[in-house]
Motif scaffolding. Sequence first.
Motif, PDB file in Angstrom:
ATOM      1  N   MET A  59       6.623  16.551  -5.116  1.00 20.29           N
ATOM      2  CA  MET A  59       6.715  17.950  -4.790  1.00 20.29           C
ATOM      3  C   MET A  59       8.161  18.399  -4.938  1.00 20.29           C
ATOM      4  N   PHE A  60       8.358  19.444  -5.704  1.00 23.70           N
ATOM      5  CA  PHE A  60       9.691  19.994  -5.908  1.00 23.70           C
ATOM      6  C   PHE A  60       9.932  21.082  -4.871  1.00 23.70           C
ATOM      7  N   TRP A  61      10.836  20.808  -3.943  1.00 17.75           N
ATOM      8  CA  TRP A  61      11.175  21.756  -2.897  1.00 17.75           C
ATOM      9  C   TRP A  61      12.685  21.852  -2.798  1.00 17.75           C
ATOM     10  N   GLY A  62      13.169  22.958  -2.278  1.00 18.84           N
ATOM     11  CA  GLY A  62      14.576  23.111  -1.973  1.00 18.84           C
ATOM     12  C   GLY A  62      15.379  23.737  -3.096  1.00 18.84           C
ATOM     13  N   GLU A  63      16.650  23.974  -2.783  1.00 21.25           N
ATOM     14  CA  GLU A  63      17.595  24.567  -3.729  1.00 21.25           C
ATOM     15  C   GLU A  63      18.789  23.633  -3.860  1.00 21.25           C
ATOM     16  N   TYR A  64      19.225  23.425  -5.087  1.00 22.94           N
ATOM     17  CA  TYR A  64      20.366  22.567  -5.364  1.00 22.94           C
ATOM     18  C   TYR A  64      21.319  23.305  -6.293  1.00 22.94           C
ATOM     19  N   SER A  65      22.576  23.348  -5.932  1.00 23.22           N
ATOM     20  CA  SER A  65      23.585  24.037  -6.723  1.00 23.22           C
ATOM     21  C   SER A  65      24.352  23.012  -7.559  1.00 23.22           C
ATOM     22  N   HIS A  66      24.494  23.303  -8.848  1.00 22.32           N
ATOM     23  CA  HIS A  66      25.220  22.420  -9.766  1.00 22.32           C
ATOM     24  C   HIS A  66      26.010  23.252 -10.757  1.00 22.32           C
ATOM     25  N   GLN A  67      26.816  22.581 -11.544  1.00 25.04           N
ATOM     26  CA  GLN A  67      27.621  23.220 -12.580  1.00 25.04           C
ATOM     27  C   GLN A  67      27.105  22.791 -13.952  1.00 25.04           C
ATOM     28  N   VAL A  68      27.183  23.707 -14.904  1.00 28.73           N
ATOM     29  CA  VAL A  68      26.907  23.385 -16.294  1.00 28.73           C
ATOM     30  C   VAL A  68      28.242  22.996 -16.916  1.00 28.73           C
ATOM     31  N   ASP A  69      28.299  21.819 -17.556  1.00 27.15           N
ATOM     32  CA  ASP A  69      29.568  21.429 -18.167  1.00 27.15           C
ATOM     33  C   ASP A  69      29.736  22.122 -19.518  1.00 27.15           C
ATOM     34  N   ASN A  70      30.865  21.897 -20.175  1.00 29.19           N
ATOM     35  CA  ASN A  70      31.155  22.605 -21.425  1.00 29.19           C
ATOM     36  C   ASN A  70      30.257  22.184 -22.585  1.00 29.19           C
TER      37      ASN A  70
END
Length: 142
Positions: free
Chosen positions: A1-12
Amino acid sequence: MFWGEYSHQVDNKGRVIIPARYRELLGAEAILTRGLDHNLVIYPQKTWQQVVSQLNDLPLTHPSGRALRRLLFSGAMELTLDKQGRINIPQYLLEYASIEDAVLLVGMETFIELWTPEQWRITLDNVSALLAESDHLLTLSV
């Protein structure tokens, strides 16, 4: 089950790390494509097959059915995770979702949405209004 929010960065190079919890659930094969709200969506293979089946059942003679097929199929690509658990998002998909650096991965039970933080906040701000307009359509019994 996909739950929650995750913040990440996109690299170059357009790479984004997939949270370890999500990696386990995605399995070896997953599909990335455009979402309906100028976001991106990652489907595990099983869920993608259900989406494909539903899309293929839409009549080609119906304009919105053709439009939906175009949106999802033309943007679709198979995902592979590198050894660091990252995916590579092509430029055309990053542009579609206006993702430049920060990205939110949001669990939607059977799939994952990718959003810019700003667009996600706007979407959440509109949730109450949307639910109020359509409250006769949705009933949850607990």
